[in-house]
Design an enzyme around this catalytic site. Sequence first.
Site, mmCIF file in Angstrom:
data_model
loop_
_atom_site.group_PDB
_atom_site.id
_atom_site.type_symbol
_atom_site.label_atom_id
_atom_site.label_comp_id
_atom_site.label_asym_id
_atom_site.label_seq_id
_atom_site.Cartn_x
_atom_site.Cartn_y
_atom_site.Cartn_z
ATOM 1 N N SER A 12 -13.709 -24.316 26.093
ATOM 2 C CA SER A 12 -12.595 -23.514 26.602
ATOM 3 C C SER A 12 -12.156 -22.546 25.518
ATOM 4 O O SER A 12 -11.723 -22.970 24.429
ATOM 5 C CB SER A 12 -11.413 -24.416 26.972
ATOM 6 N N HIS A 37 -15.783 -21.622 29.490
ATOM 7 C CA HIS A 37 -14.634 -21.934 30.351
ATOM 8 C C HIS A 37 -13.453 -21.046 29.972
ATOM 9 O O HIS A 37 -13.043 -20.987 28.816
ATOM 10 C CB HIS A 37 -14.280 -23.412 30.155
ATOM 11 N N ASP A 39 -9.564 -20.125 30.778
ATOM 12 C CA ASP A 39 -8.335 -20.675 31.351
ATOM 13 C C ASP A 39 -7.321 -19.575 31.632
ATOM 14 O O ASP A 39 -6.730 -19.015 30.710
ATOM 15 C CB ASP A 39 -7.731 -21.695 30.388
ATOM 16 N N MET A 41 -3.758 -18.574 33.021
ATOM 17 C CA MET A 41 -2.442 -19.191 33.256
ATOM 18 C C MET A 41 -1.402 -18.112 33.521
ATOM 19 O O MET A 41 -1.442 -17.045 32.912
ATOM 20 C CB MET A 41 -2.019 -19.993 32.027
ATOM 21 N N HIS A 70 -11.094 -20.823 35.377
ATOM 22 C CA HIS A 70 -10.162 -21.850 35.881
ATOM 23 C C HIS A 70 -8.793 -21.193 36.081
ATOM 24 O O HIS A 70 -8.104 -20.883 35.112
ATOM 25 C CB HIS A 70 -10.103 -22.983 34.832
ATOM 26 N N MET A 72 -5.102 -21.222 36.809
ATOM 27 C CA MET A 72 -3.876 -22.034 36.885
ATOM 28 C C MET A 72 -2.766 -21.070 37.258
ATOM 29 O O MET A 72 -1.877 -20.759 36.457
ATOM 30 C CB MET A 72 -3.641 -22.734 35.543
ATOM 31 N N MET A 141 -8.592 -32.819 36.314
ATOM 32 C CA MET A 141 -7.775 -32.587 35.125
ATOM 33 C C MET A 141 -7.453 -33.937 34.481
ATOM 34 O O MET A 141 -6.948 -34.848 35.141
ATOM 35 C CB MET A 141 -6.455 -31.884 35.486
ATOM 36 N N GLY A 148 -3.913 -26.551 25.512
ATOM 37 C CA GLY A 148 -5.016 -27.276 24.898
ATOM 38 C C GLY A 148 -4.457 -28.354 23.972
ATOM 39 O O GLY A 148 -3.251 -28.405 23.708
ATOM 40 N N ASP A 176 -11.614 -31.740 32.562
ATOM 41 C CA ASP A 176 -10.900 -30.743 31.758
ATOM 42 C C ASP A 176 -9.656 -31.361 31.123
ATOM 43 O O ASP A 176 -8.706 -31.714 31.820
ATOM 44 C CB ASP A 176 -10.506 -29.566 32.669
ATOM 45 N N SER A 199 -10.177 -27.912 21.973
ATOM 46 C CA SER A 199 -9.928 -28.247 20.572
ATOM 47 C C SER A 199 -11.095 -29.006 19.941
ATOM 48 O O SER A 199 -11.417 -28.763 18.772
ATOM 49 C CB SER A 199 -8.615 -29.031 20.433
HETATM 50 C C1 DX5 Z 1 -5.624 -27.045 30.047
HETATM 51 C C2 DX5 Z 1 -6.896 -26.240 30.153
HETATM 52 C C3 DX5 Z 1 -8.029 -26.809 29.379
HETATM 53 C C4 DX5 Z 1 -7.788 -26.901 27.915
HETATM 54 C C5 DX5 Z 1 -8.645 -27.978 27.334
HETATM 55 O O1 DX5 Z 1 -4.666 -26.515 30.874
HETATM 56 O O2 DX5 Z 1 -7.294 -26.141 31.502
HETATM 57 O O3 DX5 Z 1 -9.236 -26.132 29.656
HETATM 58 O O4 DX5 Z 1 -8.005 -25.724 27.227
HETATM 59 O O5 DX5 Z 1 -8.310 -28.102 26.000
HETATM 60 P P1 DX5 Z 1 -8.580 -29.417 25.166
HETATM 61 O O6 DX5 Z 1 -10.040 -29.686 25.221
HETATM 62 O O7 DX5 Z 1 -8.078 -29.075 23.817
HETATM 63 O O8 DX5 Z 1 -7.788 -30.531 25.832
HETATM 64 ZN ZN ZN Z 2 -9.350 -25.374 32.047
#
Ligand code: DX5
Ligand code: ZN
Length: 229
Positions: A12, A37, A39, A41, A70, A72, A141, A148, A176, A199
């Site tokens: 991600s 990936h 994200d 938001m 993805h 959100m 999820m 993250g 995820d 991360s």
């Molecule tokens: C959370 C995101 C994830 C996130 C994962 O809302 O959809 O994709 O970046 O991050 P890690 O692997 O650090 O949990």
């Molecule tokens: Zn994601």
Amino acid sequence: MSFDRKIKIAPSILSADFANFGQEIQAIEAQGADWVHVDVMDGHFVPNLTFGPQAVKAFRPHVKTVMDVHLMISPVDAYIDAYADAGADVLTAHIEAGPHIHRTLQAIRAAGMKAGVALNPGTPAEAVAHLLDLTDLICVMTVNPGFGGQKFIDMTTKVRQLRQMIGDRPVHIEIDGGVDPKTAPLVVEAGADVLVAGSAVFKGGSVTAPEVYGENMRLIRAAAEGHWV
Ligand code: DX5
Ligand code: ZN
């Protein structure tokens, strides 16, 4: 993009250097990422803001593998064409984002993309029972979406149930949130095949030390495939 059940690592870029997405994407792909990936938001469906279709379109030329977007965001439908135009290969919407996920998944496929549906930790597997023939990917999820670096929430029972419901349909199960070498084997054993990791992939590395990304991915993959290194 053909269907296969091999383990796929999807870093991600939420954990990448936000001033340097192009090089970050190139670095993770050169180091063995299977998908990228992205994200998205909106500060409304989730309490954080990232990037919109224009930014995603700018990432596209750097992505040689699969751009896994993805969303959100809520509402979703008004933005589907913009993400198709941005070059998303997979477009995933949350089932909790509105009352008409069935229509949303149809629209994503009609726009030429693979359709994904994401489930928050509080949403049961049964919620997708009538969507299985409309979806190419179910994103489970394992954190509450928005950030993250959060702690993994164990959803292995849900993953197992979904894999059974899916049967022999060509549907990916993506995990995820909080994926690392410790949690990856649990979800893969339960039936997942796409592992998003932010991360755990980016920690300790940079575009000038990309081999760290490679090592981080290698550890996740080895653990997921059942051989610890
Ligand atoms: C959370 C995101 C994830 C996130 C994962 O809302 O959809 O994709 O970046 O991050 P890690 O692997 O650090 O949990
Ligand atoms: Zn994601």
